[in-house]
Write a protein that holds these residues in place. Structure first.
Motif, short mmCIF file in Angstrom:
data_model
loop_
_atom_site.label_atom_id
_atom_site.label_comp_id
_atom_site.label_asym_id
_atom_site.label_seq_id
_atom_site.Cartn_x
_atom_site.Cartn_y
_atom_site.Cartn_z
N LYS A 60 0.83 -1.21 0.00
CA LYS A 60 0.00 0.00 0.00
C LYS A 60 0.86 1.26 0.00
O LYS A 60 0.60 2.20 -0.75
N LEU A 61 1.89 1.27 0.86
CA LEU A 61 2.73 2.46 0.98
C LEU A 61 3.50 2.73 -0.31
O LEU A 61 3.66 3.88 -0.71
N ALA A 62 3.97 1.66 -0.95
CA ALA A 62 4.70 1.84 -2.22
C ALA A 62 3.79 2.43 -3.29
O ALA A 62 4.19 3.28 -4.09
N ARG A 63 2.54 2.01 -3.29
CA ARG A 63 1.60 2.52 -4.30
C ARG A 63 1.26 3.98 -4.07
O ARG A 63 1.23 4.78 -5.01
N VAL A 175 18.14 11.31 -6.23
CA VAL A 175 16.92 12.03 -5.86
C VAL A 175 16.01 11.16 -5.00
O VAL A 175 15.45 11.62 -3.99
N TYR A 176 15.87 9.91 -5.35
CA TYR A 176 14.92 9.05 -4.63
C TYR A 176 15.48 8.54 -3.31
O TYR A 176 14.71 8.29 -2.39
N ILE A 177 16.78 8.39 -3.20
CA ILE A 177 17.33 7.97 -1.92
C ILE A 177 17.17 9.08 -0.88
O ILE A 177 17.13 8.81 0.33
N ALA A 178 17.06 10.32 -1.33
CA ALA A 178 16.84 11.44 -0.40
C ALA A 178 15.44 11.42 0.21
O ALA A 178 15.21 12.08 1.23
N PHE A 207 9.74 0.84 10.45
CA PHE A 207 10.64 1.55 9.54
C PHE A 207 10.15 1.38 8.09
O PHE A 207 9.89 0.26 7.63
N ALA A 208 10.03 2.49 7.38
CA ALA A 208 9.55 2.47 6.00
C ALA A 208 10.58 3.00 5.02
O ALA A 208 10.25 3.28 3.86
N GLY A 209 11.82 3.14 5.47
CA GLY A 209 12.86 3.65 4.58
C GLY A 209 13.26 2.71 3.47
O GLY A 209 14.01 3.09 2.56
N TRP A 210 12.74 1.44 3.56
CA TRP A 210 13.04 0.51 2.48
C TRP A 210 12.44 0.97 1.15
O TRP A 210 12.97 0.62 0.08
N LEU A 211 11.35 1.71 1.20
CA LEU A 211 10.67 2.11 -0.04
C LEU A 211 11.54 3.02 -0.92
O LEU A 211 11.73 2.75 -2.11
N PRO A 212 12.08 4.11 -0.38
CA PRO A 212 12.97 4.92 -1.24
C PRO A 212 14.25 4.19 -1.64
O PRO A 212 14.80 4.44 -2.71
N MET A 213 14.72 3.27 -0.77
CA MET A 213 15.90 2.49 -1.14
C MET A 213 15.61 1.62 -2.36
O MET A 213 16.40 1.55 -3.31
N ILE A 214 14.46 0.94 -2.33
CA ILE A 214 14.08 0.09 -3.46
C ILE A 214 13.85 0.93 -4.71
O ILE A 214 14.25 0.54 -5.82
N ARG A 221 18.40 0.38 -12.30
CA ARG A 221 18.17 -0.86 -13.06
C ARG A 221 18.69 -2.08 -12.32
O ARG A 221 19.29 -2.99 -12.92
N GLY A 222 18.46 -2.07 -11.02
CA GLY A 222 18.90 -3.22 -10.24
C GLY A 222 20.40 -3.30 -10.04
O GLY A 222 20.93 -4.36 -9.66
N VAL A 223 21.12 -2.21 -10.31
CA VAL A 223 22.57 -2.08 -10.16
C VAL A 223 23.31 -2.98 -11.16
O VAL A 223 24.25 -2.53 -11.83
N ILE A 224 22.89 -4.22 -11.30
CA ILE A 224 23.59 -5.15 -12.20
C ILE A 224 23.46 -4.68 -13.65
O ILE A 224 24.44 -4.66 -14.41
N ILE A 225 22.25 -4.29 -14.05
CA ILE A 225 22.04 -3.82 -15.42
C ILE A 225 22.76 -2.48 -15.62
O ILE A 225 23.25 -2.19 -16.72
N LEU A 226 22.82 -1.66 -14.58
CA LEU A 226 23.57 -0.41 -14.69
C LEU A 226 25.05 -0.69 -14.94
O LEU A 226 25.68 -0.03 -15.78
#
Length: 300
Positions: A60-63, A175-178, A207-214, A221-226
């Motif tokens: 819900k929070l991610a949406r 921007v999103y990690i901020a 704790f909901a800080g996982w959302l901006p981290m994800i 791009r999942g770091v690997i694709i980057l």
């Protein structure tokens, strides 16, 4: 072998076969990435991620934080219609006490992260449209074209634009990690998103800080694709450098080693000598008067 039989042909430089295969693989990977981005962005722009279809708190929070903009999707979001404020008297009755300062209570402070995400998604679609076009052009040109100038232009254009895409992804990830400052708890996400009245959660202090981290990892791009994209940029740049080195080497070789010129005929100063060049069946006979007299006399 006579010198006239030597023919120097200028063979045009081209991309090596294994370099062509690398470029084709890189172009195909970019095309696949762009298709995935278009599909994911289309689900956000067409309001697929409604929080009404979710039961888990983090879903819900991610949406409501990133995937679903209630204003753009015309969702009738309920807000607090009224709020009772506690009023305390400020009469200190002559005591040395500071009176209580009255302030209006705040329920929702909306930063509209979903609205910003929607604008970033539209910008990302524009970036990937041009990236897809450059990848398709490189895929076609690298297979069929043998013109050195066209190959260099296509590889150079693709290289610099791919570097720009990598920089764009990294900047958006920053921007999103901020946003972690506004999502330390689930309650903060509800407060800053404007859904505090609409949604109910099981635990507001988790704790909901996982959302901006994800979200930041997804923009990378999942770091690997980057990392793969950075490697592809390095490969294309190395191919460009090898083409430039072969051009410089060929240019220097043509300047330093000229073709062997054909010998030119010059009248010698000594007109009394009968001579001929190797390979000529008919000797050259002097035509002056003294030579004819000398040859006729000696012959008789």
């Amino acid at each position: 072998m006579l010198r006239k039989s030597l023919q120097i042909q200028a063979i045009p430089l081209s991309v090596l076969p294994w370099d062509r295969r690398k470029c084709v693989w890189i172009a195909n990977s970019v095309i696949i990435q762009c298709i995935v981005v278009f599909v994911g962005s289309g689900t956000i722009l067409h309001c697929v991620w409604s929080p009404d279809n979710s039961n888990l708190d983090f879903d819900k929070l991610a949406r409501i934080m990133y995937l679903y903009d209630h204003f753009a999707c015309e969702y009738k979001l309920r807000t607090a219609s009224a709020l009772s404020n506690i009023r305390l008297p400020n009469d200190t009755h002559g005591l040395d006490v500071r009176p209580i300062q009255w302030k209006q209570a705040l329920v929702t402070v909306s930063t509209r992260l979903t609205s910003k995400t929607r604008k970033y998604i539209e910008l990302s679609i524009g970036v990937h449209v041009f990236w897809l076009i450059f990848a398709i052009i490189m895929n076609i040109i690298i297979r069929k074209n043998r013109d050195q100038g066209v190959l260099k232009l296509v590889l150079t254009t693709y290289f610099y634009y791919s570097v720009a895409v990598v920089i764009f992804d990294l900047s958006m990830a920053v921007v999103y990690i901020a946003h972690i400052q506004q999502s330390l708890t689930k309650g903060m996400v509800l407060r800053y998103s404007g859904w505090s009245v609409e949604l109910k959660l099981k635990n507001y202090d988790d704790f909901a800080g996982w959302l901006p981290m994800i979200a930041s990892v997804l923009w990378m791009r999942g770091v690997i694709i980057l990392i793969w994209n950075i490697y592809c940029c390095t490969v294309v740049n190395n191919i460009r450098r090898r083409i430039r080195k072969r051009e410089v080497k060929t240019r220097i070789g043509r300047i330093a080693y000229h073709p062997i010129p054909e010998p030119s005929h010059h009248q010698p100063d000594d007109t009394s000598v009968l001579y001929y060049r190797t390979g000529e069946n008919k000797p050259f006979v002097k035509t002056n008067v003294l030579s004819r007299v000398f040859y006729n006399t000696s012959h008789n």
